[in-house]
Every structure is written in structure tokens, then in C-alpha cells.
Design an enzyme around this catalytic site. Structure first.
Site, PDB file in Angstrom:
ATOM      1  N   HIS A 394       0.631  -1.060   0.188  1.00  0.00           N
ATOM      2  CA  HIS A 394       0.107   0.113  -0.225  1.00  0.00           C
ATOM      3  C   HIS A 394       1.212   1.587   0.000  1.00  0.00           C
ATOM      4  CE1 HIS A 394      -3.883   2.609   1.227  1.00  0.00           C
ATOM      5  NE2 HIS A 394      -3.044   3.270   2.068  1.00  0.00           N
ATOM      6  N   GLU A 395       2.119   1.852   1.062  1.00  0.00           N
ATOM      7  CA  GLU A 395       2.789   2.517   1.362  1.00  0.00           C
ATOM      8  C   GLU A 395       3.569   2.432   0.140  1.00  0.00           C
ATOM      9  OE1 GLU A 395       1.682   4.272   2.952  1.00  0.00           O
ATOM     10  OE2 GLU A 395       0.317   4.073   4.482  1.00  0.00           O
ATOM     11  N   HIS A 398       1.825   4.630  -2.805  1.00  0.00           N
ATOM     12  CA  HIS A 398       1.720   6.064  -2.846  1.00  0.00           C
ATOM     13  C   HIS A 398       3.345   6.565  -3.242  1.00  0.00           C
ATOM     14  CE1 HIS A 398      -1.842   6.488  -0.389  1.00  0.00           C
ATOM     15  NE2 HIS A 398      -1.599   5.956   0.276  1.00  0.00           N
ATOM     16  N   HIS A 401       3.966   6.399  -6.730  1.00  0.00           N
ATOM     17  CA  HIS A 401       2.857   7.325  -7.547  1.00  0.00           C
ATOM     18  C   HIS A 401       3.207   8.703  -7.269  1.00  0.00           C
ATOM     19  CE1 HIS A 401      -1.899   9.612  -7.502  1.00  0.00           C
ATOM     20  NE2 HIS A 401      -0.579  10.036  -8.337  1.00  0.00           N
TER      21      HIS A 401
END
Length: 610
Positions: A394-395, A398, A401
Site C-alpha cells: 500500500h505505502e 503511494h 505515485h
């Protein structure tokens, strides 16, 4: 390494350097930080020379915007470094001080730059167009300038804007009252835990008791929590009503037809997107009803209650996943994103972007952050659970991105909107889920993974859309002159629970008060973004797995777009059109497939559940 399994937390200096992030990539030492701090101090007076002169020429406007970017980027860099150093060990007085100084300087910089947007709004649009046509280097700011002029009709006169700005502190009163009541003043009763011990119920441990395998504990915690909110129902209704009235006031004075439209306009999102989301979920509530029926069957209860919604249907997997194995798993799971993405991921893993283990004084939880001029970073508190592997994926979603955005966009477009912020992280989680499911033959493990997904979907899509619908209804009622009494708020919330959860569950009276404890309702019309982001990510991950390279190319373009266009348009280019209901429908299909699989796996509940 044993940091993650010892009983006593290590001190920061005891953590092996390979498991810590390398903040020296931002500043080699504190002296370099001090140099940039002084540089910002010197630049602040320079921006003042452009005040009242932005309309003089295209060159003046360009110079001011470039200096603004330089100041903002440098301020971001010193703040990020100081704060992340503090996050390593919050007891360290050196970085407590640096963080406080960085915060103060940020306020000074914001004040120095505050004249730019109001002054740009005062420049006639035709003149701004001429500036853009005649100064090639200004063209990079076209979307930024267009966004300012797009909202111009909702900007008031200078005196009126000053008056509204002065009301800013008062406008937060309702939220402040709720925050103090919810975090400081409200007290909860004692309950007995699963060992029969008297324990104090808190907001922090409430979910822990709601997940208990002992139904008596769940029921006691549920009633204990809501009994405390019921005693404060008049105050809580008044505070929520105050927040709604505030939203209506600002939307009216800024000439919006409704508070909802005023809120969505910041992202240039149409009300139809909001309504499509709610309508599409309504059309598929039979899936949530099936999930509720499955939960009732698995738990083997005559009547399912609202306090039965959080206890896991499948036993927790106790298998420890070592950090190096987590890196390997995520690298394999994210292979569908292509060589370029995997190389960037490896760069993060190999060059110490990640702070892995817990230590004394370290900030809890997990996040991704960084400055525009350096690579992103990730903070973890890795314990070796399967959830930690999902958190890593998940991190890093980020982080990458931000990596792609910073690589391809100028500073002015480096801060992507919240509307799209959770897409990349959820795409990674979705791909990890598919990888794990396709690489296990163990029925218990599959059931655990699917249960994880179904509960996440229920919480992120169905629940948040119900919240979004509640917000819409109460604002409309207030706009039409109805009083938001405790009775009205409870009745609206009760009817939504009945609609969303269906006939296979008892809608306990206590749940009517749930609206009173949701802090997101004071950040109005925000929660729908969780559902749209999750749906967009589900649709994108499915396209990536089914189409391959064309979908990957579109996705990497999305990651590289930052804030260079409106979020709806950026997602359209990636292959997700949230102006239609299709992405929501696609996500619901995945939920249905997982639900089908779960129903097949849990044939004999006695063998599978707690």
C-alpha cells in the site's frame, strides 16, 4: 536481525542501518538544513516586490510564480526532513526544535505568498490569455491559471473575502466542540473482557472488543459505547447541525446552488458523480445483503446483530512473514505493472527509502511522504503479519505515485488531489491479493484472504457510501428549512442502515446514534472519495491483469500526471471514467466473485470459524 521479535523495543541507534531510511539523501547533515533555512529567510522579502505588479507583464507574473515555487519547494524540503527526523524518535529534542522552526517558517512563507491568487483573480481573463500566448515559459502554468479563473465567479470582493477569511476561526467551532467532546469529555463505562476482568472501554479499544470471538464481550462493548453517546445526543446534534449550517452559509455567499456542489467544485467534480455512486450501490445492495447472510450462517446465530459485523469469520493466520520475504512477495505480486515500475520499486527497496522496524519513540502507523526534490520515503512499523505485507504494498503504491509524478511534473503540479490519492496504493493491494490467492491451495488461507478483502470492501465502499448518502440527506433537509434534531438525525441514519444491511440482521436501536461519533462528518462530503478511489483501483487492477501492456502504459501515465489536470480527466485517460457508473459496477463484480468463492470455501462453518 531480531528487532521485530524482541519483547523490549530497541533504541533508535540499535536498529541496523539497512532497515532505516536514508534521510541523508535530503540533507547530508543538519548544517545543510540550516543553510536552506537561512536561504528561505532571505527569499521571503524578495516575493514582496511583485505585490500589485502581477498584471504589469507576462514576465512579471512568470517571475513571481517561479519564485513562489522555489520558496514553497524549499520550505517543503526543510519541513519534511525535520519532521521525518522527529518521527524516527519523537523524544529527540534536536528534531523537536527543528520541526517547530520549520512549522513557523512555513506559516511565514504562506503569509508572504498569500497575495498571489487574489491578485491573479483581479487580472482580466483576456489579459491572462495574452500573457499565456506571448510568454512561452508561462505555458506550464496554464492549467493552474485556468483553475484560478474557473472558480473566479465564486470569489467575492476584496473586502468580502477579508471578512470571510476573518470568520475562518469561528467557522471551525462546531468541529472543535465535537473534537473536545469526543476526545476529552466523553467517558465510557467499564466492561468485562473475555477473561471476565473489569476493563475500561475506550474509543481506542472499542474495535478490539468488537472483533472478539466472545459474543457477550461484543454486545457489552457495543451497548456501553453507544449509551455514552446517547447521553450527549442533544449536544452532538447541535454540533453537527452547526457544521451543516456553516457549509450552507459558505456555499450561499459564494453563489453555489448547494453545499454539496460547493464542496465538489474544488475537484471540478459534478454532482452526478456523487449521485451515480449512491445509485449504483443501491442497485447492488443485494450483494451486501448476501454478505450479511453469509456472516449470519458462519457465526451460527439465530439473529445477527450490528455488534456481530466486525468479528472475523476466519481465524487469524499466525504465520510470520520476515521482512525480506515481504519484499520478495511484493516484487512478484506487482510484476504485472511492468519492468519500469518494478525497477523503481527495487530502487526503493535497495536504496533505503523505507524505515522498517519499530523503535523507542518512533511514530506509530505507516505513511509515505517526501519532498519534491528528493525521492519519496515510507515509514513502517513492521511486525511480520500478513497485514504488514499489505501495508508495505500500500505505502509503496503511494511512494511510486509520488516518484512518477515528481519525475514528470513541475513542482506546481506535484501535489495530486485526494480524489486520486488512494488509487495507486489500492491497485497494489489488489494485485497483491490476486497474487496470493493464485499462489495458494490452502482453503483456510484462501478463506482468510477473501475475508480480508470482503471486510475491506464493505468498510471502504458500502459503509462510506452510506455515510455519503447521510451527509447529502441532512444537508438537503437543512437547506429546505428542516431542523436537524437528534430525533431526525437518528431516524435518517436508522433508515439507511435498514436499507443497506437488509433483513438478515437486527438493526439495534443503539446504531441510530452512530452518526454522532463519526469525525469525517465534520470534513463534509469527503468520505465518498474512499469509495470512488477503491472502485477506480479495482477497475484499473483488473484492466492491468486482463489487458497487459496497454493498460500498464495508461496506468503509468496516470501515476505521472500529478495535478496537471482535473482528477476525473486524469482517471479517464487511465481507463476509468467515474462520470459513469461503470467503474463502480466493475468493482462490485469483483466483490461478487469473492463472495461466491467465500460461500464455496465455508461449507462447514464449524471447521472454519472461531
Amino acid at each position: 536481525m531480531t528487532q521485530h521479535i524482541t519483547n523490549k523495543l530497541p533504541k533508535r541507534q540499535e536498529i541496523d542501518a539497512q532497515y532505516t531510511w536514508k534521510l541523508e539523501d535530503i540533507y547530508a547533515n543538519n548544517a545543510e538544513w540550516e543553510n536552506d533555512f537561512s536561504k528561505i529567510k532571505a527569499l521571503i522579502p524578495e516575493i514582496a516586490q511583485y505585490k500589485d505588479k502581477l498584471g504589469d507583464s507576462a514576465l512579471k507574473l512568470l517571475e513571481a510564480l517561479k519564485l513562489s515555487d522555489q520558496l514553497s519547494s524549499l520550505t517543503e524540503k526543510i519541513f519534511v526532513y525535520a519532521r521525518m527526523r522527529r518521527d524516527e524518535d519523537n523524544t529527540n529534542p534536536v528534531y523537536q526544535a527543528l520541526t517547530d522552526r520549520a512549522k513557523s517558517l512555513s506559516v511565514q512563507v504562506s503569509g508572504a505568498l498569500s497575495f498571489i491568487i487574489p491578485e491573479m483573480i483581479s487580472i482580466p481573463e483576456k489579459q491572462l490569455e495574452l500573457f499565456l500566448d506571448n510568454e512561452p515559459n508561462l505555458k506550464v502554468y496554464r492549467h493552474y491559471i485556468n483553475e484560478i479563473t474557473r472558480q473566479k465567479k465564486h470569489v467575492l470582493s476584496q473586502n468580502e473575502e477579508e471578512l470571510l477569511a476573518a470568520s475562518g476561526e469561528i467557522s471551525g467551532t462546531a468541529k472543535d466542540i465535537f473534537t473536545m467532546l469526543n476526545n476529552a469529555d466523553i467517558k465510557f463505562p467499564m466492561i468485562k473482557n473475555d477473561k471476565g476482568e473489569e476493563v475500561e472501554l475506550t474509543k481506542g479499544n472499542f474495535i478490539h472488543y468488537m472483533e472478539s470471538s466472545d459474543r457477550r464481550v461484543r454486545e457489552d462493548a457495543f451497548h456501553a459505547l453507544y449509551s455514552s453517546y446517547i447521553k450527549q445526543k442533544n449536544t452532538l446534534a447541535a454540533s453537527l447541525n452547526g457544521n451543516v449550517k456553516k457549509n450552507i452559509f459558505y456555499s450561499t455567499v459564494r453563489k453555489y446552488p448547494s453545499a454539496l456542489e460547493a464542496s465538489l467544485d474544488s475537484d471540478n467534480v459534478s454532482v452526478s458523480v456523487y449521485d451515480n455512486l449512491i445509485d449504483t450501490i443501491h442497485d447492488h445492495l443485494h450483494l451486501l445483503h448476501r454478505y450479511v447472510a453469509l456472516r449470519k450462517n458462519v457465526l451460527q446465530v439465530d439473529q445477527l446483530h450490528m455488534y456481530d459485523l466486525y468479528t472475523p469469520l476466519v481465524k487469524e493466520m499466525n504465520k510470520h512473514v520476515f521482512y525480506k520475504d515481504a519484499l520478495d512477495i511484493t516484487l512478484k505480486a506487482l510484476q504485472p505493472l511492468g519492468e519500469d515500475y518494478i525497477n523503481a520499486l527495487k530502487m526503493g527497496y535497495d536504496h533505503r527509502w523505507i524505515d522498517v522496524y519499530e523503535n523507542e519513540g518512533k511514530t506509530g502507523g505507516a505513511y509515505s511522504w517526501g519532498a519534491y526534490t528528493t525521492h519519496p520515503y515510507v515509514l513502517l512499523n513492521y511486525q511480520g503479519t500478513l497485514n504488514d505485507v499489505f501495508t508495505l504494498a500500500h505505502e509503496m503504491g503511494h511512494a511510486l505515485h509520488s516518484y512518477y509524478t515528481n519525475k514528470y511534473q513541475p513542482y506546481i503540479y506535484s501535489q495530486y488531489k485526494i480524489f486520486v490519492a488512494e488509487v495507486a496504493s489500492t491497485v497494489n493491494e489488489s494485485l497483491l491479493m490476486q497474487y496470493l490467492l493464485s499462489n495458494t491451495d490452502n482453503a483456510d488461507e484462501k478463506a482468510y484472504l477473501i475475508n480480508h478483502y470482503l471486510d475491506e470492501f464493505r468498510g471502504t465502499v458500502f459503509r462510506q457510501v452510506m455515510f455519503a448518502e447521510f451527509e447529502k440527506i441532512i444537508h438537503q433537509k437543512s437547506e429546505s428549512g428542516e431542523a436537524l434534531t437528534p430525533q431526525l438525525l437518528c431516524e435518517v441514519y436508522r433508515q439507511l442502515n435498514i436499507k443497506y444491511f437488509g433483513d438478515n440482521i437486527v438493526i439495534d436501536t443503539d446504531i441510530d446514534m452512530e452518526w454522532s461519533r463519526i469525525p469525517h462528518f465534520y470534513n463534509s462530503f469527503y468520505v465518498y472519495k474512499y469509495a470512488t478511489g477503491f472502485s477506480a483501483a479495482t477497475s484499473l487492477s483488473r484492466q492491468i491483469l486482463e489487458e497487459g501492456q496497454p493498460a500498464v502504459d495508461r496506468y503509468l501515465q496516470f501515476l505521472s500526471s500529478g495535478d496537471s489536470d482535473y482528477p476525473i480527466e486524469i482517471l479517464k485517460k487511465a481507463g476509468v471514467d467515474l462520470s459513469t457508473s461503470q467503474p463502480i459496477v466493475d468493482a462490485l463484480k469483483v466483490f461478487e466473485e469473492m463472495l461466491n468463492e467465500m460461500e464455496k470455501l465455508i461449507i462447514n462453518p464449524i471447521d472454519k470459524v472461531l
